[in-house]
Design a protein around this motif. Structure first.
Motif, PDB file in Angstrom:
ATOM      1  N   ASP A  21      -3.621   4.663  -1.224  1.00  0.00           N
ATOM      2  CA  ASP A  21      -4.452   3.839  -0.343  1.00  0.00           C
ATOM      3  C   ASP A  21      -4.944   4.597   0.880  1.00  0.00           C
ATOM      4  OD1 ASP A  21      -4.170   1.020  -1.599  1.00  0.00           O
ATOM      5  OD2 ASP A  21      -2.132   1.797  -1.547  1.00  0.00           O
ATOM      6  N   ALA A  22      -4.248   5.671   1.256  1.00  0.00           N
ATOM      7  CA  ALA A  22      -4.667   6.504   2.383  1.00  0.00           C
ATOM      8  C   ALA A  22      -3.900   7.814   2.329  1.00  0.00           C
ATOM      9  CB  ALA A  22      -4.414   5.800   3.721  1.00  0.00           C
ATOM     10  N   VAL A  23      -4.481   8.841   2.943  1.00  0.00           N
ATOM     11  CA  VAL A  23      -3.761  10.095   3.147  1.00  0.00           C
ATOM     12  C   VAL A  23      -3.609  10.304   4.648  1.00  0.00           C
ATOM     13  CG1 VAL A  23      -4.342  11.248   0.987  1.00  0.00           C
ATOM     14  CG2 VAL A  23      -5.932  11.366   2.914  1.00  0.00           C
ATOM     15  N   ILE A  24      -2.463  10.840   5.034  1.00  0.00           N
ATOM     16  CA  ILE A  24      -2.142  11.073   6.439  1.00  0.00           C
ATOM     17  C   ILE A  24      -2.284  12.565   6.699  1.00  0.00           C
ATOM     18  CG2 ILE A  24      -0.423  10.741   8.247  1.00  0.00           C
ATOM     19  CD1 ILE A  24       0.942   8.678   6.381  1.00  0.00           C
ATOM     20  N   LEU A  25      -3.267  12.941   7.521  1.00  0.00           N
ATOM     21  CA  LEU A  25      -3.638  14.344   7.708  1.00  0.00           C
ATOM     22  C   LEU A  25      -3.538  14.760   9.170  1.00  0.00           C
ATOM     23  CD1 LEU A  25      -6.905  14.365   5.548  1.00  0.00           C
ATOM     24  CD2 LEU A  25      -4.614  15.039   4.814  1.00  0.00           C
ATOM     25  N   ALA A  26      -3.269  16.057   9.377  1.00  0.00           N
ATOM     26  CA  ALA A  26      -3.251  16.611  10.730  1.00  0.00           C
ATOM     27  C   ALA A  26      -4.291  17.710  10.911  1.00  0.00           C
ATOM     28  CB  ALA A  26      -1.858  17.171  11.052  1.00  0.00           C
ATOM     29  N   ASP A  27      -4.593  18.429   9.842  1.00  0.00           N
ATOM     30  CA  ASP A  27      -5.456  19.606   9.931  1.00  0.00           C
ATOM     31  C   ASP A  27      -6.933  19.240   9.819  1.00  0.00           C
ATOM     32  OD1 ASP A  27      -5.795  22.603   9.837  1.00  0.00           O
ATOM     33  OD2 ASP A  27      -6.763  22.035   7.945  1.00  0.00           O
ATOM     34  N   GLN A  37       0.829  -1.203   0.000  1.00  0.00           N
ATOM     35  CA  GLN A  37       0.000   0.000   0.000  1.00  0.00           C
ATOM     36  C   GLN A  37       0.866   1.258   0.000  1.00  0.00           C
ATOM     37  OE1 GLN A  37      -3.664  -0.204   2.600  1.00  0.00           O
ATOM     38  NE2 GLN A  37      -2.502  -1.898   3.495  1.00  0.00           N
ATOM     39  N   VAL A  38       0.278   2.353  -0.456  1.00  0.00           N
ATOM     40  CA  VAL A  38       0.969   3.639  -0.499  1.00  0.00           C
ATOM     41  C   VAL A  38       0.139   4.681   0.243  1.00  0.00           C
ATOM     42  CG1 VAL A  38       1.877   5.479  -1.966  1.00  0.00           C
ATOM     43  CG2 VAL A  38       2.050   3.092  -2.708  1.00  0.00           C
ATOM     44  N   PHE A  39       0.756   5.332   1.239  1.00  0.00           N
ATOM     45  CA  PHE A  39       0.114   6.392   2.002  1.00  0.00           C
ATOM     46  C   PHE A  39       0.787   7.724   1.640  1.00  0.00           C
ATOM     47  CE2 PHE A  39      -0.330   3.141   5.712  1.00  0.00           C
ATOM     48  CZ  PHE A  39      -1.295   2.443   4.994  1.00  0.00           C
ATOM     49  N   LEU A  40      -0.005   8.762   1.420  1.00  0.00           N
ATOM     50  CA  LEU A  40       0.530  10.080   1.115  1.00  0.00           C
ATOM     51  C   LEU A  40       0.412  10.969   2.345  1.00  0.00           C
ATOM     52  CD1 LEU A  40       1.688  12.054  -0.998  1.00  0.00           C
ATOM     53  CD2 LEU A  40      -0.669  12.682  -1.556  1.00  0.00           C
ATOM     54  N   ALA A  41       1.550  11.492   2.805  1.00  0.00           N
ATOM     55  CA  ALA A  41       1.572  12.371   3.972  1.00  0.00           C
ATOM     56  C   ALA A  41       1.284  13.806   3.556  1.00  0.00           C
ATOM     57  CB  ALA A  41       2.934  12.279   4.661  1.00  0.00           C
ATOM     58  N   LEU A  42       0.126  14.303   3.955  1.00  0.00           N
ATOM     59  CA  LEU A  42      -0.241  15.714   3.805  1.00  0.00           C
ATOM     60  C   LEU A  42      -0.425  16.243   5.227  1.00  0.00           C
ATOM     61  CD1 LEU A  42      -2.863  15.430   0.902  1.00  0.00           C
ATOM     62  CD2 LEU A  42      -0.414  15.917   0.735  1.00  0.00           C
ATOM     63  N   ASP A  63      -6.834  16.358  -3.878  1.00  0.00           N
ATOM     64  CA  ASP A  63      -7.529  16.001  -5.112  1.00  0.00           C
ATOM     65  C   ASP A  63      -6.665  15.074  -5.963  1.00  0.00           C
ATOM     66  OD1 ASP A  63      -9.644  17.625  -4.342  1.00  0.00           O
ATOM     67  OD2 ASP A  63      -8.926  19.354  -5.497  1.00  0.00           O
ATOM     68  N   HIS A  64      -5.385  15.391  -6.052  1.00  0.00           N
ATOM     69  CA  HIS A  64      -4.471  14.546  -6.823  1.00  0.00           C
ATOM     70  C   HIS A  64      -4.307  13.173  -6.178  1.00  0.00           C
ATOM     71  CE1 HIS A  64      -3.131  18.343  -8.811  1.00  0.00           C
ATOM     72  NE2 HIS A  64      -2.995  17.519  -9.831  1.00  0.00           N
ATOM     73  N   ALA A  65      -4.238  13.137  -4.861  1.00  0.00           N
ATOM     74  CA  ALA A  65      -4.084  11.856  -4.161  1.00  0.00           C
ATOM     75  C   ALA A  65      -5.218  10.908  -4.509  1.00  0.00           C
ATOM     76  CB  ALA A  65      -4.026  12.085  -2.651  1.00  0.00           C
ATOM     77  N   ALA A  66      -6.435  11.437  -4.523  1.00  0.00           N
ATOM     78  CA  ALA A  66      -7.594  10.608  -4.868  1.00  0.00           C
ATOM     79  C   ALA A  66      -7.499  10.125  -6.307  1.00  0.00           C
ATOM     80  CB  ALA A  66      -8.877  11.399  -4.642  1.00  0.00           C
ATOM     81  N   ALA A 126     -11.569  16.617   2.723  1.00  0.00           N
ATOM     82  CA  ALA A 126     -11.387  15.264   2.190  1.00  0.00           C
ATOM     83  C   ALA A 126     -12.658  14.440   2.363  1.00  0.00           C
ATOM     84  CB  ALA A 126     -10.213  14.576   2.889  1.00  0.00           C
ATOM     85  N   ALA A 127     -13.262  14.510   3.543  1.00  0.00           N
ATOM     86  CA  ALA A 127     -14.460  13.709   3.811  1.00  0.00           C
ATOM     87  C   ALA A 127     -15.622  14.119   2.898  1.00  0.00           C
ATOM     88  CB  ALA A 127     -14.860  13.850   5.277  1.00  0.00           C
ATOM     89  N   ALA A 128     -15.729  15.417   2.594  1.00  0.00           N
ATOM     90  CA  ALA A 128     -16.822  15.896   1.759  1.00  0.00           C
ATOM     91  C   ALA A 128     -16.562  15.667   0.281  1.00  0.00           C
ATOM     92  CB  ALA A 128     -17.051  17.383   2.026  1.00  0.00           C
ATOM     93  N   ARG A 129     -15.318  15.913  -0.161  1.00  0.00           N
ATOM     94  CA  ARG A 129     -15.005  15.848  -1.583  1.00  0.00           C
ATOM     95  C   ARG A 129     -14.619  14.451  -2.045  1.00  0.00           C
ATOM     96  NH1 ARG A 129     -13.445  19.880  -5.238  1.00  0.00           N
ATOM     97  NH2 ARG A 129     -14.644  21.231  -3.851  1.00  0.00           N
ATOM     98  N   HIS A 130     -13.988  13.695  -1.177  1.00  0.00           N
ATOM     99  CA  HIS A 130     -13.498  12.366  -1.554  1.00  0.00           C
ATOM    100  C   HIS A 130     -13.857  11.343  -0.473  1.00  0.00           C
ATOM    101  CE1 HIS A 130     -11.272  14.350  -4.750  1.00  0.00           C
ATOM    102  NE2 HIS A 130     -10.716  15.151  -3.849  1.00  0.00           N
ATOM    103  N   PRO A 131     -15.125  11.042  -0.289  1.00  0.00           N
ATOM    104  CA  PRO A 131     -15.554  10.165   0.800  1.00  0.00           C
ATOM    105  C   PRO A 131     -14.992   8.752   0.704  1.00  0.00           C
ATOM    106  CG  PRO A 131     -17.350  10.560  -0.740  1.00  0.00           C
ATOM    107  CD  PRO A 131     -16.258  11.508  -1.103  1.00  0.00           C
TER     108      PRO A 131
END
Length: 355
Positions: free
Chosen positions: A113-119, A83-88, A105-108, A126-131
């Protein structure tokens, strides 16, 4: 009269079988395409990477991925069931959040396989645009209790949380018992001695926050100077350390510097520069339900990534096959000590007497 022997007999209680422990995923760093391939080839279950900008917390020159490299890396990993996770995992600037949203948007579109978010604002987007996109709470989110994780889960649907390296083993166990969210912990690599996601020391010295610019000690602010007393390391003019001749010199960060305090001189953070190494705790981490073990080091070389991944792959496989007989092999420990900061390792907060 019915014979007693013909009466239905109560079924014997089934033997209690403990739920088998799940094999934790091995999550390895990829600061470049060669490092990604090294991790995948040595048995990583997942790799995590970032883009070449301030959207990730390892924004060093020469590191990270452009679009061509990330597409190539995703294809290489997925072909080998990794799997590949993108750290944002930095915080968008108040006056310019476009790069972070664009990265999501590009990650989706790329199929990570997942994005790593803090904000939280980025999580909402992300939840609204790319559920359909799986969200992991970054260590930069600094969630250290189950109530905080429950909030992120309820509001944004996060599926996994990466714990800061400040909790004891017992605190990790209690947290896992109280949340349905998968828990990922750091297993090896550099320690952040600050409350992760809340660092202010570097921004005080350099004027650039590591939580928005992605680097706690920007290379442009680092200076080395030979002096009669040794090698001085400075961050934007602030003297961080002075190394004696032939003494190993680490990359200067304020939280790991040596300072004069009164008549004493030494390290005044939690501990001197050294690497976290939890190989000895592996059975405990597995049995308490840790779902992933993370290796720190996106700023490290492909050779580093390959060696650490190789050791941890073997260790996890050995632990799952022979849990009751598991003990870290001397060869594993020696191999990791060669890569540790100052060639020293610690269990960090996991075995601190304080809570």
């Amino acid at each position: 009269m019915i014979a007693t022997s013909s009466l239905p007999q109560a079924a014997a209680p089934a033997a209690a079988h403990p739920t088998p422990a799940l094999r934790p995923e091995l999550v390895c760093p990829a600061g470049s395409l060669p490092a990604l391939k090294a991790a995948v080839n040595e048995g990583a279950d997942c790799v995590y990477l970032g883009l070449r900008d301030a959207t990730n917390a390892r924004n060093f020159a020469g590191l990270n991925f452009d679009e061509a490299a990330i597409r190539s890396g995703i294809a290489y990993a997925h072909e080998r069931r990794c799997q590949v996770f993108l750290a944002l995992n930095t915080y968008p600037l108040a006056d310019d959040h476009a790069p972070w949203r664009s990265a999501l948007d590009h990650a989706a579109a790329w199929g990570v396989d997942a994005v790593i978010l803090a904000d939280p604002g980025l999580m909402r987007y992300a939840a609204a645009r790319h559920p359909e996109l799986r969200l992991h709470l970054s260590v930069q989110g600094s969630a250290t209790n189950h109530e905080a994780i429950a909030l992120y889960h309820a509001q944004f649907g996060i599926r996994r949380a990466v714990l800061p390296r400040v909790l004891s083993l017992e605190q990790v166990r209690q947290l896992i018992e109280r949340t349905p969210v998968e828990i990922e912990v750091f297993g090896f690599g550099s320690l952040c001695v600050m409350v992760e996601g809340r660092c202010a020391l570097s921004s005080y010295a350099t004027g650039e926050s590591p939580n928005t610019h992605g680097v706690c000690s920007p290379a442009k602010a680092v200076r080395w100077q030979e002096t009669p007393r040794g090698l001085d390391a400075r961050l934007n003019g602030v003297l961080i350390d002075c190394y004696a001749p032939l003494e190993n010199a680490g990359y200067p960060t304020l939280c790991k510097g040596r300072f004069d305090v009164g008549e004493e001189h030494g390290y005044y953070a939690l501990e001197e520069p050294t690497s976290l190494n939890t190989l000895a705790l592996l059975p405990q981490l597995v049995n308490m339900g840790v779902r992933a073990i993370k290796i720190e080091g996106r700023q490290r070389s492909p050779a580093y990534v390959a060696q650490v991944t190789r050791v941890w792959r073997e260790a996890i496989d050995h632990c799952m096959a022979q849990m009751h007989r598991y003990t870290p092999k001397t060869t594993w420990m020696t191999s990791l000590e060669q890569l540790a900061e100052g060639q020293q390792h610690t269990l960090g907060a996991y075995h601190r007497p304080w809570k």
